[in-house]
Scaffold this active site. Structure first.
Site, PDB file in Angstrom:
ATOM      1  N   HIS A 178       0.877  -1.178   0.000  1.00  0.00           N
ATOM      2  CA  HIS A 178       0.000   0.000   0.000  1.00  0.00           C
ATOM      3  C   HIS A 178       0.914   1.228   0.000  1.00  0.00           C
ATOM      4  CE1 HIS A 178      -3.738  -1.913   2.148  1.00  0.00           C
ATOM      5  NE2 HIS A 178      -4.046  -1.660   0.887  1.00  0.00           N
ATOM      6  N   CYS A 272      -2.022   2.849   9.151  1.00  0.00           N
ATOM      7  CA  CYS A 272      -3.060   1.883   8.769  1.00  0.00           C
ATOM      8  C   CYS A 272      -4.223   1.899   9.760  1.00  0.00           C
ATOM      9  CB  CYS A 272      -2.493   0.465   8.719  1.00  0.00           C
ATOM     10  SG  CYS A 272      -1.201   0.227   7.515  1.00  0.00           S
TER      11      CYS A 272
HETATM   12  N1  ARG Z   1      -3.787  -7.174   6.569  1.00  0.00           N
HETATM   13  C1  ARG Z   1      -4.189  -5.954   5.901  1.00  0.00           C
HETATM   14  C2  ARG Z   1      -4.124  -6.141   4.397  1.00  0.00           C
HETATM   15  O1  ARG Z   1      -3.249  -6.813   3.914  1.00  0.00           O
HETATM   16  C3  ARG Z   1      -3.328  -4.813   6.356  1.00  0.00           C
HETATM   17  C4  ARG Z   1      -3.773  -3.470   5.858  1.00  0.00           C
HETATM   18  C5  ARG Z   1      -2.867  -2.367   6.277  1.00  0.00           C
HETATM   19  N2  ARG Z   1      -3.417  -1.120   5.989  1.00  0.00           N
HETATM   20  C6  ARG Z   1      -2.776  -0.099   5.384  1.00  0.00           C
HETATM   21  N3  ARG Z   1      -3.366   1.039   5.304  1.00  0.00           N
HETATM   22  N4  ARG Z   1      -1.607  -0.279   4.822  1.00  0.00           N
HETATM   23  O2  ARG Z   1      -4.937  -5.634   3.653  1.00  0.00           O
END
Ligand code: ARG
Length: 279
Positions: A178, A272
């Site tokens: 991300h 996150c």
């Molecule tokens: N386990 C989640 C996923 O893989 C983690 C999300 C983390 N969020 C972020 N904004 N980077 O989607």
């Protein structure tokens, strides 16, 4: 390392703006599936510890004078704690996430219900958008990540829905899946990022837009140090990113480390867990 603001030998003075954040307590947090390289379903998760670490983050925001709204966690949606992914709420437009992985679909429903109740009528995109995980607001523009989760076609949808310019940036390293794992917005004109997480083209774009950006080391990037939240002055960041903390301090910011090691097991940290509402 602890940095005391009164010994700060800094020339730049930074100013904070009161923020509005949304968070979801990790009551049902676990690593039940693996959709990013940080997740390992065989690693045990200490939920009590996750909640305690998250409470420290929430208290940090309150102490800094920010508003924190809470969304009710839903059993069976272990990643709901990563509220940044809920969508993008800006200038009266509430875009709700459309997740790439079916495991997270239920979160869109939960967050859309919350938006509706708060008077932000949610709109959807046709293509995958993982909210503020990939859509970061810097001043009057949006930096948009793609490559792993958010579909570049959703970038165009977000531009049309918000009326804001959207700059597409392609990510190349699955650990930085991300945009908010590889880039932190520090104020309306300042960012920090980890160049190796991006394509050459994206790096060139960032260099052109932000010539004074802070570039972090691999050591800090690998503890998700860039997954940080700034109010323009205070930068709340994963505690393990001590090198980044020093860089922030020298750039006139006030770094505040928070330990979210349990939530790192799901591939997320400070940012996150934090959805910012831009009014
Ligand atoms: N386990 C989640 C996923 O893989 C983690 C999300 C983390 N969020 C972020 N904004 N980077 O989607």
């Amino acid at each position: 390392m602890t940095i005391s603001p009164d010994v700060a030998a800094v020339s730049t003075s930074r100013s904070q703006r009161a923020r509005h954040y949304v968070m979801t307590r990790p009551t049902f947090f676990t690593v039940a599936y693996a959709i990013n390289p940080w997740m390992d379903t065989t690693t045990p998760v200490d939920v009590e510890r996750a909640v305690a670490q998250w409470e420290t983050l929430r208290a940090t925001y309150s102490t800094l004078g920010h508003t924190v709204d809470l969304v009710d966690p839903v059993p069976g949606l272990p990643d709901m704690v990563y509220a940044a992914n809920a969508g993008l709420i800006i200038n009266g437009t509430a875009i709700v996430a459309r997740f790439k992985h079916a495991e997270r679909d239920g979160e869109s429903v939960a967050y859309a219900t919350w938006m509706d109740r708060r008077g932000h009528a949610p709109v959807s995109t046709f293509h995958v958008n993982e909210g503020q995980g990939d859509l970061l607001v810097v001043g009057s523009m949006i930096l948009a990540g793609t490559g792993f989760r958010t579909d570049p076609r959703a970038h165009a949808e977000v531009a049309a829905l918000t009326g804001m310019p959207v700059i597409s940036l392609e990510l190349v390293d699955p650990r930085f899946y991300h945009l908010d794992t590889a880039l932190a917005v520090l104020d309306d004109t300042t960012i920090a990022y980890y160049p190796p997480a991006f394509t050459d083209r994206a790096r060139a774009q960032l260099q052109q837009l932000f010539p004074d950006a802070i570039e972090v080391s691999s050591t800090d990037a690998y503890v998700l140090g860039l997954n940080a939240v700034s109010d323009g002055k205070h930068v709340v960041h994963p505690a393990q990113a001590t090198g980044f903390a020093e860089q922030l301090y020298h750039a006139g910011f006030h770094p505040i480390g928070v330990d979210l090691s349990e939530l790192l097991k799901g591939g997320g940290s400070v940012k996150c867990c934090t959805l910012e509402v831009f009014s």
